[in-house]
Motif scaffolding. Structure first.
Motif, short mmCIF file in Angstrom:
data_model
loop_
_atom_site.label_atom_id
_atom_site.label_comp_id
_atom_site.label_asym_id
_atom_site.label_seq_id
_atom_site.Cartn_x
_atom_site.Cartn_y
_atom_site.Cartn_z
N ALA A 60 0.83 -1.21 0.00
CA ALA A 60 0.00 0.00 0.00
C ALA A 60 0.87 1.26 0.00
O ALA A 60 0.58 2.23 -0.72
CB ALA A 60 -0.93 -0.01 1.21
N GLN A 61 1.94 1.25 0.80
CA GLN A 61 2.83 2.41 0.81
C GLN A 61 3.52 2.59 -0.54
O GLN A 61 3.68 3.71 -1.02
CB GLN A 61 3.87 2.24 1.92
CG GLN A 61 3.28 2.28 3.33
CD GLN A 61 4.29 1.88 4.39
OE1 GLN A 61 5.30 1.24 4.10
NE2 GLN A 61 4.03 2.28 5.63
N ALA A 62 3.93 1.48 -1.13
CA ALA A 62 4.61 1.57 -2.43
C ALA A 62 3.67 2.11 -3.50
O ALA A 62 4.07 2.91 -4.35
CB ALA A 62 5.14 0.19 -2.83
N GLU A 63 2.40 1.70 -3.46
CA GLU A 63 1.44 2.20 -4.46
C GLU A 63 1.24 3.70 -4.30
O GLU A 63 1.16 4.43 -5.31
CB GLU A 63 0.12 1.45 -4.30
CG GLU A 63 0.19 -0.01 -4.73
CD GLU A 63 -1.11 -0.74 -4.46
OE1 GLU A 63 -2.03 -0.12 -3.86
OE2 GLU A 63 -1.23 -1.92 -4.84
N GLN A 64 1.15 4.20 -3.07
CA GLN A 64 0.96 5.63 -2.86
C GLN A 64 2.19 6.41 -3.33
O GLN A 64 2.08 7.46 -3.97
CB GLN A 64 0.69 5.90 -1.37
CG GLN A 64 0.42 7.37 -1.07
CD GLN A 64 -0.78 7.92 -1.82
OE1 GLN A 64 -1.83 7.29 -1.86
NE2 GLN A 64 -0.62 9.08 -2.44
N GLN A 65 3.38 5.88 -3.02
CA GLN A 65 4.60 6.55 -3.45
C GLN A 65 4.71 6.54 -4.97
O GLN A 65 5.23 7.50 -5.57
CB GLN A 65 5.81 5.87 -2.82
CG GLN A 65 5.91 6.06 -1.32
CD GLN A 65 7.14 5.39 -0.73
OE1 GLN A 65 8.13 5.13 -1.42
NE2 GLN A 65 7.08 5.09 0.56
N LEU A 66 4.25 5.49 -5.60
CA LEU A 66 4.32 5.42 -7.06
C LEU A 66 3.49 6.53 -7.70
O LEU A 66 3.93 7.18 -8.66
CB LEU A 66 3.86 4.06 -7.55
CG LEU A 66 3.86 3.86 -9.07
CD1 LEU A 66 4.46 2.52 -9.44
CD2 LEU A 66 2.45 3.96 -9.64
N ILE A 67 2.30 6.76 -7.20
CA ILE A 67 1.44 7.80 -7.78
C ILE A 67 2.10 9.17 -7.67
O ILE A 67 1.97 10.02 -8.55
CB ILE A 67 0.07 7.78 -7.09
CG1 ILE A 67 -0.66 6.46 -7.40
CG2 ILE A 67 -0.79 8.96 -7.53
CD1 ILE A 67 -1.96 6.28 -6.68
N ASP A 161 -4.04 5.92 -17.63
CA ASP A 161 -3.49 4.70 -18.22
C ASP A 161 -2.06 4.47 -17.75
O ASP A 161 -1.66 3.33 -17.50
CB ASP A 161 -3.54 4.80 -19.74
CG ASP A 161 -3.22 3.48 -20.42
OD1 ASP A 161 -3.79 2.44 -19.99
OD2 ASP A 161 -2.40 3.46 -21.34
N ALA A 162 -1.29 5.55 -17.63
CA ALA A 162 0.08 5.40 -17.11
C ALA A 162 0.06 4.88 -15.68
O ALA A 162 0.86 4.01 -15.30
CB ALA A 162 0.82 6.73 -17.19
N VAL A 163 -0.86 5.38 -14.86
CA VAL A 163 -1.00 4.89 -13.49
C VAL A 163 -1.38 3.42 -13.49
O VAL A 163 -0.84 2.61 -12.71
CB VAL A 163 -2.03 5.74 -12.72
CG1 VAL A 163 -2.33 5.11 -11.36
CG2 VAL A 163 -1.53 7.16 -12.55
N ARG A 164 -2.32 3.04 -14.36
CA ARG A 164 -2.76 1.64 -14.44
C ARG A 164 -1.60 0.72 -14.79
O ARG A 164 -1.39 -0.32 -14.13
CB ARG A 164 -3.87 1.52 -15.50
CG ARG A 164 -4.39 0.11 -15.73
CD ARG A 164 -5.41 0.11 -16.85
NE ARG A 164 -4.80 0.39 -18.13
CZ ARG A 164 -4.31 -0.54 -18.97
NH1 ARG A 164 -4.37 -1.81 -18.63
NH2 ARG A 164 -3.78 -0.20 -20.12
N THR A 169 2.90 -2.98 -12.98
CA THR A 169 4.33 -3.30 -12.99
C THR A 169 4.89 -3.32 -11.58
O THR A 169 5.69 -4.19 -11.22
CB THR A 169 5.09 -2.28 -13.85
OG1 THR A 169 4.51 -2.23 -15.16
CG2 THR A 169 6.55 -2.65 -13.97
N LEU A 170 4.46 -2.36 -10.74
CA LEU A 170 4.91 -2.33 -9.35
C LEU A 170 4.42 -3.57 -8.60
O LEU A 170 5.20 -4.20 -7.87
CB LEU A 170 4.38 -1.06 -8.67
CG LEU A 170 4.59 -0.98 -7.16
CD1 LEU A 170 6.07 -0.84 -6.83
CD2 LEU A 170 3.79 0.16 -6.55
N ALA A 244 12.32 -0.21 -6.28
CA ALA A 244 12.94 1.10 -6.03
C ALA A 244 12.97 1.94 -7.31
O ALA A 244 12.72 3.15 -7.27
CB ALA A 244 14.36 0.90 -5.50
N THR A 245 13.25 1.31 -8.45
CA THR A 245 13.26 2.05 -9.71
C THR A 245 11.89 2.63 -10.03
O THR A 245 11.77 3.78 -10.46
CB THR A 245 13.73 1.14 -10.85
OG1 THR A 245 15.04 0.64 -10.54
CG2 THR A 245 13.78 1.88 -12.17
N LEU A 246 10.84 1.86 -9.81
CA LEU A 246 9.49 2.33 -10.08
C LEU A 246 9.09 3.46 -9.14
O LEU A 246 8.24 4.29 -9.49
CB LEU A 246 8.50 1.18 -9.96
CG LEU A 246 8.60 0.10 -11.05
CD1 LEU A 246 7.79 -1.12 -10.67
CD2 LEU A 246 8.13 0.65 -12.39
#
Length: 523
Positions: A60-67, A161-164, A169-170, A244-246
């Motif tokens: 969940a934390q990784a998804e929020q950081q990705l956005i 779409d980029a978020v999707r 990928t994450l 980490a890259t994502l």
């Protein structure tokens, strides 16, 4: 071998090796056994040898950081900013143009061809000013604004779409890292149990209870278990680097001291050589405690098991969330998938562009207004009222001609582009439905495979190990038979982890294929 020694040996072999059983088994799970204790906790919770201060990251934390931080998503947002700025340009009127100048020299010609009265003017003695305005016809400004607004809609859909895509990928990288972590936990548990068993055999060899060949066969048989440790450690480190890259973090930024866990005897050696020589006593390799010098004294475990990592990824890998939505509802939701919506909006933008091209059939009119002032020559014949300067005002209208081929060519291009956009929209929709069909098939197969492992395969592997150890205690099986049963059990556990990974990934793939949020697992 005495029965009490055999029981002690199998107790050291069986207990930690089976410590990574799934945390939630069906009601038909086998009862507890002194040789097969129940697992201590959920898969994914075993502390790993990490550096001090390593950040723990959940899905969940990784998804929020990705956005907030993913570079592909940020680039897509910049596309929206560019489209909105372009709307300001498209909705503006054509800017008028102002011109100013002067005649800096003048001379007169006689009929005989001679030149008289040549002189130079200062800017204040001779000046000309004008303004030019383009009057658009055919409602072009409105059509340009509509096209710009359609392009904003396309850019916004492309952000979604980029978020999707980046979220999937994450999740794929995160789940792959958790799979490697779960397999690493199994491998570490196996190694701890094998280390204790080997210590027992070394003591028995020292006491003369077993021949050296038994210890050598045991050491040779444990090699496949040992290889699992660095392989899964490397897979976990690679998964962390991908995450980490994502998240736009430096995959090589980590704290010193990682890879050490004294409680497990993990102390990485310096990377000076592939096989550093063991400590020596008077020039002779020193044997491990309780083992005579010889082949049996060679190292049997790897020392470096985990490279430094940027994050420590945590999650309930043994969780089995339910889908909670039917196939028909998911199939209907495909029409709202971000790339399908973007393709449909691109069709609208292409049609607006075609209308704008057709509006060029109405020719625009350019209006030019000018004023000029010129001082008269002082040698002109005298008049009743002496003249000093001449002021002139002018207006011009200009209309382009011979534009039919250009206009019709632009209309043809725009019409063809609209047809392309429509075909691409249909292709995007069909591709989305194909993605959903593949994702649904993967989900059904993964669910069936996971049911197989959690419903009976693990129990059968555990029961096979119990029966083999019981036969060994009764003198009917050898130690190598027990190791073979342990290998089967280990392979079953690893395959069960793979089945969990496939099921969780199938849920994430269903969300990616349909665009319906909330389907991906929450670990």
């Amino acid at each position: 071998m005495l029965p009490t020694a055999a029981a002690a040996l199998l107790l050291g072999l069986g207990a930690p090796a089976l410590a990574q059983a799934p945390a939630a088994l069906p009601p038909a799970a086998a009862p507890a056994s002194p040789l097969l204790p129940l697992p201590p906790g959920p898969t994914g919770s075993l502390p790993l040898p990490l550096g001090k201060g390593t950040q723990v990251v959940t899905l969940a934390q990784a998804e929020q950081q990705l956005i907030d931080r993913n570079l592909a998503v940020i680039a897509a947002r910049r596309g929206v900013d560019a489209a909105r700025a372009n709307r300001l340009v498209a909705s503006a009127l054509p800017p008028p143009q102002i011109s100013i100048g002067n005649t800096f020299a003048q001379f007169n010609e006689t009929r005989g061809g001679s030149i008289q009265g040549a002189r130079f003017f200062s800017p204040t003695s001779n000046i000309a000013a004008g303004i030019q305005v383009l009057i658009e016809r055919g409602n072009k400004r409105t059509l340009r604004t509509r096209l710009a607004e359609d392009q904003i809609g396309v850019a916004e859909a492309q952000v979604l779409d980029a978020v999707r895509i980046q979220l999937f990928t994450l999740r794929q990288a995160f789940l792959g890292a958790l799979l490697a972590r779960a397999n690493l936990e199994v491998a570490l548990g196996n190694r701890m149990s094998l280390d204790r068993t080997e210590a027992l055999l070394r003591r028995q060899l020292r006491d003369g209870a077993i021949p050296e060949g038994d210890l050598l066969r045991f050491q040779a048989s444990r090699l496949p278990f040992e290889v699992d440790v660095p392989n899964n450690a490397q897979a976990y480190a690679a998964g962390v680097a991908a995450v980490a890259t994502l998240l736009s973090a430096d995959p090589a930024a980590f704290q010193p001291g990682a890879g050490q866990l004294d409680a497990m005897g993990i102390r990485p050696a310096m990377p000076a050589g592939l096989a550093p020589p063991p400590a020596t006593i008077r020039g002779t390799p020193a044997a491990p405690t309780g083992t005579p010098s010889g082949p049996a004294s060679a190292p049997t475990t790897v020392q470096t098991i985990l490279s430094p990592v940027a994050f420590d990824l945590r999650g309930r890998f043994d969780a089995v969330p339910q889908l909670g939505i039917g196939r028909e509802e998911l199939a209907q939701a495909i029409e709202s998938r971000a790339d399908v919506v973007a393709a449909q909006r691109q069709v609208s933008a292409a049609n607006s562009n075609r209308l704008l091209a057709e509006a060029s059939r109405s020719r625009d009119v350019t209006v030019n207004g000018s004023w000029g002032r010129s001082r008269l020559s002082q040698d002109l014949p005298f008049a009743t009222a002496p003249l000093s300067a001449n002021d002139a005002f002018a207006i011009q209208l200009s209309i382009p001609i011979f534009t039919n081929r250009i206009v019709e060519g632009n209309v043809g291009v725009a019409t063809a582009q609209a047809g392309q956009a429509e075909a691409q929209a249909r292709a995007a929709r069909l591709q989305a439905r194909a993605d959903f069909a593949a994702a649904w098939a993967a989900y059904e197969q993964a669910r069936a495979l996971l049911t197989l492992y959690t419903g009976g395969a693990l129990n059968r592997a555990e029961e096979a190990f119990r029966s083999t150890e019981a036969a060994y205690l009764a003198g009917g099986r050898t130690l190598l038979d027990v190791l073979d049963a342990l290998r089967t059990l280990n392979a079953t556990r690893v395959q069960a982890n793979q089945a969990r990974y496939a099921y969780l990934l199938a849920l994430a793939q269903l969300e990616q294929a349909t665009g319906v949020s909330g389907i991906a697992p929450r670990l």
